[in-house]
Design a protein around this motif. Structure first.
Motif, short mmCIF file in Angstrom:
data_model
loop_
_atom_site.label_atom_id
_atom_site.label_comp_id
_atom_site.label_asym_id
_atom_site.label_seq_id
_atom_site.Cartn_x
_atom_site.Cartn_y
_atom_site.Cartn_z
N TYR A 86 0.83 -1.21 0.00
CA TYR A 86 0.00 0.00 0.00
C TYR A 86 0.86 1.26 0.00
O TYR A 86 0.38 2.35 0.34
CB TYR A 86 -0.97 0.03 1.19
N LEU A 87 2.13 1.11 -0.41
CA LEU A 87 3.01 2.27 -0.46
C LEU A 87 3.53 2.55 -1.86
O LEU A 87 3.74 3.71 -2.23
CB LEU A 87 4.20 2.07 0.50
N ILE A 113 -5.95 -3.03 -11.93
CA ILE A 113 -6.43 -1.74 -11.43
C ILE A 113 -5.36 -1.00 -10.64
O ILE A 113 -4.50 -1.61 -10.00
CB ILE A 113 -7.70 -1.92 -10.56
N ASN A 114 -5.42 0.33 -10.71
CA ASN A 114 -4.72 1.17 -9.75
C ASN A 114 -5.63 1.43 -8.56
O ASN A 114 -6.86 1.45 -8.70
CB ASN A 114 -4.30 2.50 -10.38
N TYR A 115 -5.04 1.64 -7.41
CA TYR A 115 -5.81 1.94 -6.21
C TYR A 115 -5.00 2.91 -5.35
O TYR A 115 -3.81 3.16 -5.61
CB TYR A 115 -6.17 0.67 -5.43
N ARG A 116 -5.62 3.46 -4.32
CA ARG A 116 -4.97 4.49 -3.52
C ARG A 116 -3.84 3.91 -2.67
O ARG A 116 -3.98 2.84 -2.08
CB ARG A 116 -6.00 5.18 -2.63
N LEU A 117 -2.75 4.65 -2.63
CA LEU A 117 -1.57 4.25 -1.88
C LEU A 117 -1.26 5.29 -0.80
O LEU A 117 -1.68 6.44 -0.89
CB LEU A 117 -0.36 4.12 -2.81
N GLY A 118 -0.52 4.86 0.21
CA GLY A 118 -0.03 5.77 1.22
C GLY A 118 -0.68 5.61 2.57
O GLY A 118 -1.88 5.37 2.68
N PHE A 119 0.11 5.71 3.63
CA PHE A 119 -0.35 5.74 5.00
C PHE A 119 0.84 6.09 5.88
O PHE A 119 2.00 6.10 5.43
CB PHE A 119 -0.96 4.40 5.43
N ARG A 129 -6.45 1.85 7.68
CA ARG A 129 -7.20 2.69 6.73
C ARG A 129 -6.72 2.46 5.29
O ARG A 129 -7.51 2.54 4.35
CB ARG A 129 -7.06 4.15 7.12
N ALA A 130 -5.44 2.16 5.12
CA ALA A 130 -4.94 1.86 3.78
C ALA A 130 -5.61 0.62 3.22
O ALA A 130 -5.99 0.57 2.04
CB ALA A 130 -3.42 1.68 3.82
N VAL A 131 -5.77 -0.41 4.08
CA VAL A 131 -6.48 -1.62 3.65
C VAL A 131 -7.93 -1.30 3.32
O VAL A 131 -8.47 -1.75 2.30
CB VAL A 131 -6.41 -2.71 4.74
N ARG A 158 -19.57 -14.20 -12.94
CA ARG A 158 -18.32 -14.97 -12.94
C ARG A 158 -17.13 -14.02 -12.83
O ARG A 158 -16.36 -13.84 -13.76
CB ARG A 158 -18.23 -15.84 -14.19
N ILE A 159 -17.04 -13.38 -11.67
CA ILE A 159 -15.95 -12.45 -11.38
C ILE A 159 -14.97 -13.13 -10.44
O ILE A 159 -15.33 -13.62 -9.37
CB ILE A 159 -16.50 -11.16 -10.73
N ILE A 160 -13.71 -13.18 -10.86
CA ILE A 160 -12.64 -13.74 -10.04
C ILE A 160 -11.71 -12.59 -9.65
O ILE A 160 -11.25 -11.85 -10.51
CB ILE A 160 -11.86 -14.83 -10.79
N VAL A 161 -11.44 -12.45 -8.37
CA VAL A 161 -10.59 -11.37 -7.87
C VAL A 161 -9.27 -11.97 -7.42
O VAL A 161 -9.25 -13.01 -6.74
CB VAL A 161 -11.27 -10.61 -6.72
N THR A 162 -8.18 -11.31 -7.78
CA THR A 162 -6.86 -11.82 -7.44
C THR A 162 -5.92 -10.67 -7.14
O THR A 162 -6.17 -9.53 -7.52
CB THR A 162 -6.29 -12.70 -8.57
N GLY A 163 -4.85 -10.97 -6.42
CA GLY A 163 -3.86 -9.94 -6.13
C GLY A 163 -2.64 -10.53 -5.45
O GLY A 163 -2.67 -11.64 -4.92
N ASN A 164 -1.56 -9.76 -5.49
CA ASN A 164 -0.32 -10.13 -4.82
C ASN A 164 -0.13 -9.26 -3.59
O ASN A 164 -0.33 -8.04 -3.65
CB ASN A 164 0.88 -9.91 -5.75
N SER A 165 0.25 -9.86 -2.47
CA SER A 165 0.62 -9.12 -1.27
C SER A 165 -0.51 -8.17 -0.85
O SER A 165 -1.57 -8.62 -0.43
CB SER A 165 1.94 -8.39 -1.51
N ALA A 166 -0.31 -6.85 -0.95
CA ALA A 166 -1.37 -5.91 -0.59
C ALA A 166 -2.63 -6.16 -1.40
O ALA A 166 -3.75 -6.06 -0.88
CB ALA A 166 -0.89 -4.47 -0.79
#
Length: 280
Positions: A86-87, A113-119, A129-131, A158-166
Motif C-alpha cells: 500500500y506504499l 487496477i490502480n488503487y490508492r496508496l499511502g499511510f 485505513r490503507a487496507v 463470474r468475477i474472479i478477484v486476485t492480487g499479490n501481497s497488498a
C-alpha cells in the motif's frame, strides 16, 4: 525472501465455467489453452477518490485485456491488484504485463487496477485505513465493470478477484469482511491526514451499480493475510472458491501470524496458514 512455497487449493464450491470442447479433444480448449490474441485498453478511469495526504479527489484507472476476435459476448473476468505494501506500485507493475495477457489468451477478460496508496508507517490505525481504502477501490472497480459489462463482454456472475501481497489483502477483506466488521479507524482519528471518515465501503469513488456490493465468484490470493479469520464463515456469501499461494519463510507478509515487515506499528495479521484452517 519468499521461498519454500506451499500451494493450497481450497474448493469451497466448484468453478462452473463451461468449456467449448472436451479435454480429450485435440482441438484447443477455451479457458485452458491460449487460443486468442489480446486487445489491450489502457488507462480507463473507473473512479475519483481522495488519496492519502490529498485534499481533493483524484482519478484512478484500470487496464482491460480482452481476447481478440472472441465471439462469446459475456466472459468471466479476472480482476488483478498489484502488490507493494500500500506504499508503492502501479497497474502495470510486474507481473501484470505478462499475467493479464495470459488470462486473455485463454478466453477471459482480465483487468488490472490502480488503487490508492499511502499511510503513516508509524500508525496502526493509518495502516488499517490503507487496507480499507483498498477494499473501497476494489469495490468501485467491480461496480464499474458491472455497470459497463456489455461494453467489455463481462459475465457479472463470474468475477474472479486476485492480487499479490497488498492486493491479496484487499481481496480477502473485500470478500469476507462485512462493513460492520471494519476497524473503527476508518471513521477517522486524531488530527491531520487520518482525521476524516473514509465513508462506506460501497459508496466511495463512483455511484455505479447502485452502490451495491459486488461479490466474487472465486478468489486467487498470493501471499496475502487478513485482520481476523472470524470474518470468514459468518455469512452465506462467504462460500467462495479460494486458491492461495504463500511461502513459509515470507518475511514481509506473515505465513501464519504477525506484523507485516515485522513492524511494531503495523496491525497483527493472520496469514494463509490460518486462513486455510478457517476455510476448512
Amino acid at each position: 525472501m519468499r521461498i519454500r512455497s506451499f500451494l493450497f487449493i481450497l474448493s469451497v464450491l466448484p468453478f462452473t465455467f463451461s468449456l467449448n470442447s472436451s479435454a480429450q479433444s485435440c482441438d484447443p480448449v477455451r479457458y485452458i489453452d491460449p487460443i486468442f490474441d489480446v486487445t489491450t485498453t489502457l488507462g480507463v478511469e473507473y473512479q475519483q477518490a481522495r488519496p492519502y495526504a490529498g485534499l481533493f479527489n483524484q482519478p484512478y484507472h484500470l487496464d482491460i485485456y480482452e481476447p481478440e476476435g472472441d465471439t462469446v459476448t459475456h466472459r468471466p473476468v479476472i480482476v488483478f491488484q498489484f502488490g507493494g505494501g500500500y506504499l508503492i506500485g502501479d497497474k502495470l507493475f510486474p507481473p501484470a504485463p505478462t499475467y493479464c495477457p495470459r488470462w486473455a489468451e485463454l478466453g477471459y477478460v482480465c483487468v488490472s487496477i490502480n488503487y490508492r496508496l499511502g499511510f503513516s508507517a508509524v500508525s496502526t490505525g493509518s495502516a488499517e485505513r490503507a487496507v480499507y481504502r483498498g477494499v473501497q477501490d476494489l469495490q468501485a472497480a467491480l461496480r464499474f465493470l458491472c455497470e459497463f459489462s456489455d461494453d467489455y463482454g463481462i459475465d457479472t456472475n463470474r468475477i474472479i478477484v486476485t492480487g499479490n501481497s497488498a492486493g491479496a489483502v484487499s481481496t480477502f477483506h473485500s470478500t469476507f469482511m462485512d462493513p460492520s466488521q471494519a476497524p473503527p479507524s476508518y471513521q477517522g482519528f486524531g488530527i491531520g491526514l487520518d482525521s476524516y471518515s473514509l465513508g462506506g465501503v460501497f459508496d466511495s469513488g463512483n455511484n455505479y451499480w447502485n452502490n451495491e456490493e459486488v461479490s466474487a465468484a472465486g478468489i486467487i490470493c498470493n501471499w496475502g493475510a487478513i485482520l481476523d479469520t472470524s470474518f470468514i464463515g459468518d455469512g452465506a456469501d462467504d462460500w467462495v472458491p479460494t486458491i492461495m499461494f504463500h511461502g513459509t519463510e515470507d518475511d514481509l507478509v506473515p505465513y501464519v501470524e504477525g506484523q507485516p515487515f515485522d513492524s511494531p506499528f503495523f496491525p497483527t495479521v493472520l496469514g494463509s496458514y490460518l486462513i486455510n484452517e478457517r476455510l476448512d
